[in-house]
Design a protein around this motif. Structure first.
Motif, PDB file in Angstrom:
ATOM      1  N   ILE A 269       2.893   6.976   7.686  1.00 34.31           N
ATOM      2  CA  ILE A 269       2.196   6.871   9.065  1.00 34.31           C
ATOM      3  C   ILE A 269       3.272   7.101   9.964  1.00 34.31           C
ATOM      4  CG2 ILE A 269       0.990   5.397  10.763  1.00 34.31           C
ATOM      5  CD1 ILE A 269      -0.730   4.086   8.451  1.00 34.31           C
ATOM      6  N   ALA A 270       4.509   6.532   9.916  1.00 32.09           N
ATOM      7  CA  ALA A 270       5.421   6.741  10.858  1.00 32.09           C
ATOM      8  C   ALA A 270       6.071   8.028  10.667  1.00 32.09           C
ATOM      9  CB  ALA A 270       6.733   5.825  10.629  1.00 32.09           C
ATOM     10  N   LYS A 271       6.226   8.542   9.345  1.00 29.49           N
ATOM     11  CA  LYS A 271       6.572  10.006   9.419  1.00 29.49           C
ATOM     12  C   LYS A 271       5.605  10.924   9.785  1.00 29.49           C
ATOM     13  CE  LYS A 271       8.033  12.803   5.317  1.00 29.49           C
ATOM     14  NZ  LYS A 271       9.576  12.913   5.325  1.00 29.49           N
ATOM     15  N   GLY A 272       4.415  10.811   9.797  1.00 25.28           N
ATOM     16  CA  GLY A 272       3.245  11.694  10.174  1.00 25.28           C
ATOM     17  C   GLY A 272       3.216  11.604  11.828  1.00 25.28           C
ATOM     18  N   ARG A 273       3.516  10.435  12.392  1.00 23.97           N
ATOM     19  CA  ARG A 273       3.257  10.278  13.858  1.00 23.97           C
ATOM     20  C   ARG A 273       4.409  11.237  14.342  1.00 23.97           C
ATOM     21  NH1 ARG A 273       2.535   4.040  14.635  1.00 23.97           N
ATOM     22  NH2 ARG A 273       0.471   3.945  14.003  1.00 23.97           N
TER      23      ARG A 273
ATOM     24  N   GLY B 194      -8.799   3.098   6.913  1.00 20.27           N
ATOM     25  CA  GLY B 194      -7.509   3.568   6.541  1.00 20.27           C
ATOM     26  C   GLY B 194      -7.552   4.278   5.343  1.00 20.27           C
ATOM     27  N   LEU B 195      -7.095   5.711   5.286  1.00 20.53           N
ATOM     28  CA  LEU B 195      -6.987   6.278   4.122  1.00 20.53           C
ATOM     29  C   LEU B 195      -5.667   6.343   3.507  1.00 20.53           C
ATOM     30  CD1 LEU B 195      -8.917   9.581   5.542  1.00 20.53           C
ATOM     31  CD2 LEU B 195      -9.887   7.786   4.373  1.00 20.53           C
ATOM     32  N   HIS B 196      -5.686   6.758   2.186  1.00 22.71           N
ATOM     33  CA  HIS B 196      -4.271   6.650   1.511  1.00 22.71           C
ATOM     34  C   HIS B 196      -3.720   7.923   1.131  1.00 22.71           C
ATOM     35  CE1 HIS B 196      -5.734   2.467   1.354  1.00 22.71           C
ATOM     36  NE2 HIS B 196      -4.485   1.989   1.388  1.00 22.71           N
ATOM     37  N   ILE B 197      -4.449   9.161   1.902  1.00 23.67           N
ATOM     38  CA  ILE B 197      -4.073  10.398   1.932  1.00 23.67           C
ATOM     39  C   ILE B 197      -4.078  10.648   3.369  1.00 23.67           C
ATOM     40  CG2 ILE B 197      -4.480  12.734   1.423  1.00 23.67           C
ATOM     41  CD1 ILE B 197      -4.117  11.358  -1.120  1.00 23.67           C
ATOM     42  N   LEU B 198      -3.121  10.677   3.927  1.00 22.45           N
ATOM     43  CA  LEU B 198      -2.891  11.057   5.327  1.00 22.45           C
ATOM     44  C   LEU B 198      -2.535  12.643   5.512  1.00 22.45           C
ATOM     45  CD1 LEU B 198      -0.626   7.996   5.769  1.00 22.45           C
ATOM     46  CD2 LEU B 198      -2.595   8.076   6.944  1.00 22.45           C
ATOM     47  N   SER B 199      -3.154  13.041   6.672  1.00 22.27           N
ATOM     48  CA  SER B 199      -3.050  14.388   6.741  1.00 22.27           C
ATOM     49  C   SER B 199      -2.384  14.694   8.216  1.00 22.27           C
ATOM     50  CB  SER B 199      -4.434  15.408   6.780  1.00 22.27           C
ATOM     51  OG  SER B 199      -4.879  14.708   5.449  1.00 22.27           O
ATOM     52  N   VAL B 200      -1.377  15.563   8.322  1.00 21.15           N
ATOM     53  CA  VAL B 200      -0.890  16.158   9.652  1.00 21.15           C
ATOM     54  C   VAL B 200      -1.595  17.326   9.834  1.00 21.15           C
ATOM     55  CG1 VAL B 200       0.932  17.111  10.884  1.00 21.15           C
ATOM     56  CG2 VAL B 200       1.597  15.055   9.421  1.00 21.15           C
TER      57      VAL B 200
ATOM     58  N   GLU C 268       0.835  -1.196  -0.084  1.00 25.13           N
ATOM     59  CA  GLU C 268      -0.231   0.118  -0.062  1.00 25.13           C
ATOM     60  C   GLU C 268       1.014   1.290  -0.060  1.00 25.13           C
ATOM     61  OE1 GLU C 268      -3.405   0.238   2.821  1.00 25.13           O
ATOM     62  OE2 GLU C 268      -3.397  -1.832   2.806  1.00 25.13           O
ATOM     63  N   VAL C 269       0.312   2.191  -0.884  1.00 27.97           N
ATOM     64  CA  VAL C 269       1.304   3.603  -0.741  1.00 27.97           C
ATOM     65  C   VAL C 269       0.060   4.676  -0.199  1.00 27.97           C
ATOM     66  CG1 VAL C 269       2.369   2.863  -2.851  1.00 27.97           C
ATOM     67  CG2 VAL C 269       0.228   3.834  -3.268  1.00 27.97           C
ATOM     68  N   ALA C 270       0.914   5.787  -0.095  1.00 31.17           N
ATOM     69  CA  ALA C 270      -0.042   6.870   0.441  1.00 31.17           C
ATOM     70  C   ALA C 270       0.812   8.438   0.202  1.00 31.17           C
ATOM     71  CB  ALA C 270      -0.419   6.882   1.967  1.00 31.17           C
ATOM     72  N   ILE C 271      -0.172   9.432   0.070  1.00 31.55           N
ATOM     73  CA  ILE C 271       0.227  10.636   0.095  1.00 31.55           C
ATOM     74  C   ILE C 271       0.289  11.115   1.636  1.00 31.55           C
ATOM     75  CG2 ILE C 271       0.035  13.065  -0.215  1.00 31.55           C
ATOM     76  CD1 ILE C 271      -1.051  12.300  -3.339  1.00 31.55           C
ATOM     77  N   LEU C 272       1.327  11.904   2.280  1.00 31.87           N
ATOM     78  CA  LEU C 272       1.048  12.447   3.503  1.00 31.87           C
ATOM     79  C   LEU C 272       1.169  13.963   3.349  1.00 31.87           C
ATOM     80  CD1 LEU C 272       1.565  12.281   6.657  1.00 31.87           C
ATOM     81  CD2 LEU C 272       3.852  12.497   6.307  1.00 31.87           C
ATOM     82  N   PHE C 273       0.229  14.646   3.653  1.00 32.00           N
ATOM     83  CA  PHE C 273      -0.109  15.934   3.635  1.00 32.00           C
ATOM     84  C   PHE C 273       0.441  16.451   4.913  1.00 32.00           C
ATOM     85  CE2 PHE C 273      -2.811  19.713   4.426  1.00 32.00           C
ATOM     86  CZ  PHE C 273      -1.992  20.667   3.736  1.00 32.00           C
TER      87      PHE C 273
END
Ligand code: SF4
Ligand code: SF4
Ligand code: SF4
Length: 298
Positions: free
Chosen positions: A176-180, A204-210, A6-11
């Motif tokens: 997720i690790a980076k966002g946390r 679980g979303l594949h666009i994660l937002s901080v 699984e991949v995701a964008i972290l905003f």
């Protein structure tokens, strides 16, 4: 444990400068037109422009002002990002009457516009009010996570263009690790409401937002859920086993579309007004044939 593929964008809202380069990159890569006439979009007093997603706009940066409590800088901006979140429990895919919307193993919720019949059920099913109808070709449009770029080993156009690295792309567990980590940092800096949105929402979303100021400040819904009408749509398909248009027309008679989280409630009958005459005729024909068949069986 998250699927390794699984991949995701972290905003990261705390890095975003609100330059909207990502909005422009999205339009450019996906060849989506923008109005060119001078002052064609009325100034509303907000930096947010256009005000909402539309059939030619897959990504809008949102701007919300909040009092900071600091007399030297009384207002803070909560700059957010509105586009498809690529949900694991994607109501739009469940509701899609033609199979146009589908999920990939990487977590992308993509669509095949050639299959889309413009029924707009996905609009009603999405708790984030994302898919939008495009009247020029009678289909819906939304972010595809730039699947065409991913398939060639690239990264999404919006991520590629972001200068302050407010957007990152990679394996979902790494994002997720980076966002946390970033949330922890922000909390230490005094942003008590800082949180990572998207880890659990909709499976679980594949666009994660901080979210530096907490998700509410960015207009993100708390505990979003799949619209209950989706279950009825699925049931209808299983029970009747008839063609797409018949299912759509049958539902149009009996269902009320639930509210998107921003727009007013619309009925399926209203949504149906967007159909092309060909789509309406096809649906009516199939329903008539179905009713005649059923009458013959009794
Ligand atoms: S390109 Fe980056 S910094 Fe600019 S608005 Fe988009 S996310 Fe924010
Ligand atoms: S945000 Fe809406 S359109 Fe995107 S995958 Fe989730 S339900 Fe579908
Ligand atoms: S991933 Fe691609 S389609 Fe989605 S918002 Fe970014 S540029 Fe647009």
């Amino acid at each position: 444990m998250a699927n390794k593929k699984e991949v995701a964008i972290l905003f990261d809202s705390s890095h975003c400068t609100g330059c909207k380069g990502c909005q422009v990159a999205c339009k450019q890569w996906n060849v989506l037109p923008a109005p060119l006439e001078k002052n064609s979009i009325k100034f509303t007093g907000s930096y947010q422009s256009p005000a909402d997603l539309n059939g030619d706009t897959r990504l809008v940066m949102t701007f919300a002002e909040h009092e900071s409590g600091n007399k030297f800088q009384p207002l803070n901006f909560a700059i957010g990002r509105r586009s498809c979140f690529h949900c694991t429990d994607a109501g739009c895919v469940e509701a899609c009457s033609s199979g146009a919307l589908y999920k990939t193993p990487e977590g992308v919720v993509a669509f095949d516009s050639a299959k889309c019949n413009g029924c707009t059920y996905c609009e009603s099913a999405c708790p984030f009010d994302v898919p939008r109808f495009r009247p020029t070709d009678g289909t819906i449009d939304k972010c595809t996570l730039c699947l065409d770029r991913l398939e060639e080993g690239g990264i999404p156009a919006c991520v590629k263009t972001c200068q302050p690295e407010a957007l990152c792309f990679g394996p979902r567990d790494e994002m997720i690790a980076k966002g946390r980590q970033r949330v922890e940092f922000l909390k230490k800096k005094g942003f008590a409401k800082a949180e990572l949105y998207g880890e659990k929402e909709m499976g679980g979303l594949h666009i994660l937002s901080v979210c530096k100021h907490g998700h509410e400040a960015y207009g993100l819904p708390t505990n979003p859920t799949v619209n209950p009408s989706v279950k009825t749509a699925k049931l209808m398909r299983t029970v009747t086993g008839v063609g797409t248009a018949a299912v759509v027309a049958g539902l149009a008679v009996s269902l009320i579309a639930a509210r998107g989280y921003r727009r007013d409630e619309v009925t399926i009958e209203e949504a149906k007004k967007h159909w092309t005459p060909e789509q309406r005729e096809k649906a009516d024909r199939e329903v008539k044939a179905l009713l005649e068949k059923e009458a013959g069986n009794h």
